[in-house]
Write a protein that holds these residues in place. Structure first.
Motif, PDB file in Angstrom:
ATOM      1  N   GLU A   1       0.812  -1.223   0.000  1.00  0.00           N
ATOM      2  CA  GLU A   1       0.000   0.000   0.000  1.00  0.00           C
ATOM      3  C   GLU A   1       0.844   1.272   0.000  1.00  0.00           C
ATOM      4  O   GLU A   1       0.438   2.290   0.564  1.00  0.00           O
ATOM      5  CB  GLU A   1      -0.968   0.010   1.196  1.00  0.00           C
ATOM      6  N   LYS A   2       2.021   1.234  -0.607  1.00  0.00           N
ATOM      7  CA  LYS A   2       2.847   2.435  -0.703  1.00  0.00           C
ATOM      8  C   LYS A   2       2.073   3.537  -1.415  1.00  0.00           C
ATOM      9  O   LYS A   2       1.440   3.316  -2.445  1.00  0.00           O
ATOM     10  CB  LYS A   2       4.133   2.124  -1.467  1.00  0.00           C
ATOM     11  N   GLY A   3       2.139   4.772  -0.854  1.00  0.00           N
ATOM     12  CA  GLY A   3       1.447   5.908  -1.439  1.00  0.00           C
ATOM     13  C   GLY A   3       0.031   6.102  -0.948  1.00  0.00           C
ATOM     14  O   GLY A   3      -0.609   7.114  -1.261  1.00  0.00           O
ATOM     15  N   SER A   4      -0.496   5.146  -0.178  1.00  0.00           N
ATOM     16  CA  SER A   4      -1.850   5.270   0.367  1.00  0.00           C
ATOM     17  C   SER A   4      -1.812   5.992   1.711  1.00  0.00           C
ATOM     18  O   SER A   4      -0.777   6.080   2.368  1.00  0.00           O
ATOM     19  CB  SER A   4      -2.480   3.887   0.543  1.00  0.00           C
ATOM     20  N   TRP A   5      -2.967   6.499   2.116  1.00  0.00           N
ATOM     21  CA  TRP A   5      -3.050   7.206   3.394  1.00  0.00           C
ATOM     22  C   TRP A   5      -3.180   6.212   4.544  1.00  0.00           C
ATOM     23  O   TRP A   5      -3.838   5.182   4.416  1.00  0.00           O
ATOM     24  CB  TRP A   5      -4.209   8.179   3.399  1.00  0.00           C
ATOM     25  N   SER A   6      -2.561   6.556   5.659  1.00  0.00           N
ATOM     26  CA  SER A   6      -2.460   5.634   6.787  1.00  0.00           C
ATOM     27  C   SER A   6      -2.475   6.403   8.103  1.00  0.00           C
ATOM     28  O   SER A   6      -2.147   7.593   8.162  1.00  0.00           O
ATOM     29  CB  SER A   6      -1.145   4.849   6.660  1.00  0.00           C
ATOM     30  N   LEU A   7      -2.850   5.702   9.158  1.00  0.00           N
ATOM     31  CA  LEU A   7      -2.626   6.226  10.499  1.00  0.00           C
ATOM     32  C   LEU A   7      -1.140   6.163  10.811  1.00  0.00           C
ATOM     33  O   LEU A   7      -0.375   5.458  10.149  1.00  0.00           O
ATOM     34  CB  LEU A   7      -3.393   5.387  11.527  1.00  0.00           C
ATOM     35  N   ILE A   8      -0.708   6.893  11.822  1.00  0.00           N
ATOM     36  CA  ILE A   8       0.681   6.850  12.261  1.00  0.00           C
ATOM     37  C   ILE A   8       0.866   5.623  13.155  1.00  0.00           C
ATOM     38  O   ILE A   8       0.098   5.404  14.092  1.00  0.00           O
ATOM     39  CB  ILE A   8       1.036   8.139  13.021  1.00  0.00           C
ATOM     40  N   GLY A   9       1.866   4.812  12.838  1.00  0.00           N
ATOM     41  CA  GLY A   9       2.036   3.585  13.612  1.00  0.00           C
ATOM     42  C   GLY A   9       3.435   3.013  13.526  1.00  0.00           C
ATOM     43  O   GLY A   9       4.313   3.547  12.839  1.00  0.00           O
ATOM     44  N   GLY A  10       3.635   1.921  14.250  1.00  0.00           N
ATOM     45  CA  GLY A  10       4.919   1.229  14.271  1.00  0.00           C
ATOM     46  C   GLY A  10       4.767  -0.057  15.053  1.00  0.00           C
ATOM     47  O   GLY A  10       3.649  -0.465  15.400  1.00  0.00           O
ATOM     48  N   PHE A  11       5.894  -0.700  15.367  1.00  0.00           N
ATOM     49  CA  PHE A  11       5.862  -1.988  16.046  1.00  0.00           C
ATOM     50  C   PHE A  11       6.412  -1.878  17.467  1.00  0.00           C
ATOM     51  O   PHE A  11       7.336  -1.093  17.740  1.00  0.00           O
ATOM     52  CB  PHE A  11       6.671  -3.023  15.260  1.00  0.00           C
ATOM     53  N   GLN A  12       5.835  -2.674  18.349  1.00  0.00           N
ATOM     54  CA  GLN A  12       6.291  -2.711  19.736  1.00  0.00           C
ATOM     55  C   GLN A  12       7.630  -3.433  19.828  1.00  0.00           C
ATOM     56  O   GLN A  12       7.855  -4.446  19.170  1.00  0.00           O
ATOM     57  CB  GLN A  12       5.264  -3.427  20.618  1.00  0.00           C
ATOM     58  N   LYS A  13       8.534  -2.902  20.647  1.00  0.00           N
ATOM     59  CA  LYS A  13       9.829  -3.532  20.883  1.00  0.00           C
ATOM     60  C   LYS A  13       9.742  -4.461  22.102  1.00  0.00           C
ATOM     61  O   LYS A  13       8.829  -4.332  22.937  1.00  0.00           O
ATOM     62  CB  LYS A  13      10.897  -2.460  21.099  1.00  0.00           C
ATOM     63  N   LYS A  14      10.711  -5.362  22.219  1.00  0.00           N
ATOM     64  CA  LYS A  14      10.677  -6.364  23.279  1.00  0.00           C
ATOM     65  C   LYS A  14      10.727  -5.763  24.677  1.00  0.00           C
ATOM     66  O   LYS A  14      10.210  -6.347  25.631  1.00  0.00           O
ATOM     67  CB  LYS A  14      11.844  -7.348  23.110  1.00  0.00           C
ATOM     68  N   ASP A  15      11.400  -4.618  24.831  1.00  0.00           N
ATOM     69  CA  ASP A  15      11.578  -4.043  26.162  1.00  0.00           C
ATOM     70  C   ASP A  15      10.535  -2.974  26.480  1.00  0.00           C
ATOM     71  O   ASP A  15      10.728  -2.172  27.392  1.00  0.00           O
ATOM     72  CB  ASP A  15      12.987  -3.450  26.290  1.00  0.00           C
ATOM     73  N   GLU A  16       9.415  -2.936  25.753  1.00  0.00           N
ATOM     74  CA  GLU A  16       8.384  -1.926  25.968  1.00  0.00           C
ATOM     75  C   GLU A  16       7.055  -2.565  26.347  1.00  0.00           C
ATOM     76  O   GLU A  16       6.737  -3.674  25.913  1.00  0.00           O
ATOM     77  CB  GLU A  16       8.133  -1.119  24.685  1.00  0.00           C
ATOM     78  N   ASN A  17       6.269  -1.836  27.143  1.00  0.00           N
ATOM     79  CA  ASN A  17       4.859  -2.174  27.238  1.00  0.00           C
ATOM     80  C   ASN A  17       4.126  -1.379  26.157  1.00  0.00           C
ATOM     81  O   ASN A  17       4.735  -0.564  25.437  1.00  0.00           O
ATOM     82  CB  ASN A  17       4.300  -1.924  28.638  1.00  0.00           C
ATOM     83  N   LEU A  18       2.833  -1.582  26.017  1.00  0.00           N
ATOM     84  CA  LEU A  18       2.097  -0.945  24.922  1.00  0.00           C
ATOM     85  C   LEU A  18       2.080   0.575  25.024  1.00  0.00           C
ATOM     86  O   LEU A  18       2.250   1.278  24.027  1.00  0.00           O
ATOM     87  CB  LEU A  18       0.672  -1.493  24.879  1.00  0.00           C
ATOM     88  N   ASP A  19       1.868   1.086  26.227  1.00  0.00           N
ATOM     89  CA  ASP A  19       1.844   2.538  26.399  1.00  0.00           C
ATOM     90  C   ASP A  19       3.187   3.154  26.009  1.00  0.00           C
ATOM     91  O   ASP A  19       3.237   4.206  25.345  1.00  0.00           O
ATOM     92  CB  ASP A  19       1.514   2.909  27.844  1.00  0.00           C
ATOM     93  N   GLN A  20       4.269   2.526  26.418  1.00  0.00           N
ATOM     94  CA  GLN A  20       5.597   3.040  26.078  1.00  0.00           C
ATOM     95  C   GLN A  20       5.822   3.011  24.573  1.00  0.00           C
ATOM     96  O   GLN A  20       6.410   3.943  24.009  1.00  0.00           O
ATOM     97  CB  GLN A  20       6.671   2.221  26.801  1.00  0.00           C
ATOM     98  N   ALA A  21       5.363   1.972  23.922  1.00  0.00           N
ATOM     99  CA  ALA A  21       5.507   1.878  22.470  1.00  0.00           C
ATOM    100  C   ALA A  21       4.724   2.989  21.783  1.00  0.00           C
ATOM    101  O   ALA A  21       5.223   3.621  20.839  1.00  0.00           O
ATOM    102  CB  ALA A  21       5.031   0.514  21.982  1.00  0.00           C
ATOM    103  N   ALA A  22       3.502   3.244  22.238  1.00  0.00           N
ATOM    104  CA  ALA A  22       2.673   4.293  21.629  1.00  0.00           C
ATOM    105  C   ALA A  22       3.325   5.661  21.793  1.00  0.00           C
ATOM    106  O   ALA A  22       3.362   6.473  20.853  1.00  0.00           O
ATOM    107  CB  ALA A  22       1.278   4.287  22.256  1.00  0.00           C
ATOM    108  N   ILE A  23       3.846   5.933  22.989  1.00  0.00           N
ATOM    109  CA  ILE A  23       4.503   7.217  23.241  1.00  0.00           C
ATOM    110  C   ILE A  23       5.743   7.376  22.366  1.00  0.00           C
ATOM    111  O   ILE A  23       5.977   8.434  21.769  1.00  0.00           O
ATOM    112  CB  ILE A  23       4.864   7.336  24.733  1.00  0.00           C
ATOM    113  N   ARG A  24       6.539   6.309  22.260  1.00  0.00           N
ATOM    114  CA  ARG A  24       7.763   6.372  21.449  1.00  0.00           C
ATOM    115  C   ARG A  24       7.440   6.587  19.969  1.00  0.00           C
ATOM    116  O   ARG A  24       8.040   7.446  19.312  1.00  0.00           O
ATOM    117  CB  ARG A  24       8.558   5.069  21.604  1.00  0.00           C
ATOM    118  N   ILE A  25       6.504   5.831  19.457  1.00  0.00           N
ATOM    119  CA  ILE A  25       6.149   5.929  18.043  1.00  0.00           C
ATOM    120  C   ILE A  25       5.628   7.315  17.710  1.00  0.00           C
ATOM    121  O   ILE A  25       6.026   7.937  16.717  1.00  0.00           O
ATOM    122  CB  ILE A  25       5.121   4.841  17.680  1.00  0.00           C
TER     123      ILE A  25
END
Length: 230
Positions: free
Chosen positions: A40-64
């Motif tokens: 889907e290159k070139g399509s519109w998307s929400l801002i996102g990323g992947f969780q790392k092993k040393d993060e909880n979900l909240d930390q991942a969201a804040i970092r991303i």
């Protein structure tokens, strides 16, 4: 079947997607980016990323969110987990969505890390990748429910605002026109605003009084909840 070895189990990716709502004089908006890679290159998307092993979900969201936009110290809350098997055509991916609320005028200067980022009015949101349209629909539904049970605006409005701006915010969220007199009476009954001596002279010759939220009373109402039927 008894679990004996983690290595025998399937591995899946865990993504975090952020639905960023902002408010300005044009109404309620959402921040989207143009995807720069396949699928889907070139399509519109929400801002996102992947969780790392040393993060909880909240930390991942804040970092991303901070890494991609420069935004920090903003209101965020977990929304929902999306786990449809074929939701991402490249890899088996579960996504946990968060929604964030910001005042565009205060934070827009921070949004310098993504050349492809763009604010869209809710009525003009283009088709989004994967199940991001569903994420947005669920986030809007959650925001509307919250608007009826907790005061919102501290995160979406500037520090000083007019009563008309507050009404426009609720009209944007609820997607309907509100009676001015009823709205003002309802807001005043909550006793969470401080009326200032200052006026916004850009709206009329007489100007409109500016208000601030009483933070202590506001925070108390957030904890207690209320019924804000309009």
């Amino acid at each position: 079947m008894v679990l004996r070895d983690y290595n025998e189990e399937d591995k899946v990716l865990l993504a975090v997607d952020c639905i960023i709502f902002g408010f300005d004089e044009e109404g309620l908006k959402i921040l989207l980016i143009k995807r720069e890679f396949e699928p889907e290159k070139g399509s519109w998307s929400l801002i996102g990323g992947f969780q790392k092993k040393d993060e909880n979900l909240d930390q991942a969201a804040i970092r991303i969110l901070h890494h991609l936009t420069g935004l920090h110290d903003i209101y965020m809350d977990q929304l929902y987990a999306f786990s449809k098997v074929d939701r991402d055509p490249k890899e088996r991916t579960i996504s946990v969505a968060y929604y964030a609320l910001i005042d565009i005028a205060t934070h827009d200067s921070e949004l310098i890390r993504l050349d492809s980022a763009h604010w869209f009015n809710l009525k003009d949101v283009p088709p989004l990748i994967f199940d991001h349209d569903l994420m947005v629909k669920k986030a809007i539904a959650r925001l509307r429910r919250i608007a009826m049970t907790k005061p919102i605006g501290f995160e979406l409005l500037p520090e000083k605002f007019t009563m008309r701006q507050l009404q426009q915010l609720y009209e944007s969220i609820l997607d309907k026109k509100l009676d001015k007199r009823n709205f003002i009476n309802k807001v005043n009954s909550l006793d969470i605003l401080i009326k200032l001596e200052e006026k916004d002279m850009s709206v009329s010759r007489k100007g409109a009084y500016l208000y601030q939220f009483d933070k202590n009373k506001y925070d108390k109402k957030v904890l207690e909840g209320f019924s804000f039927k309009l």
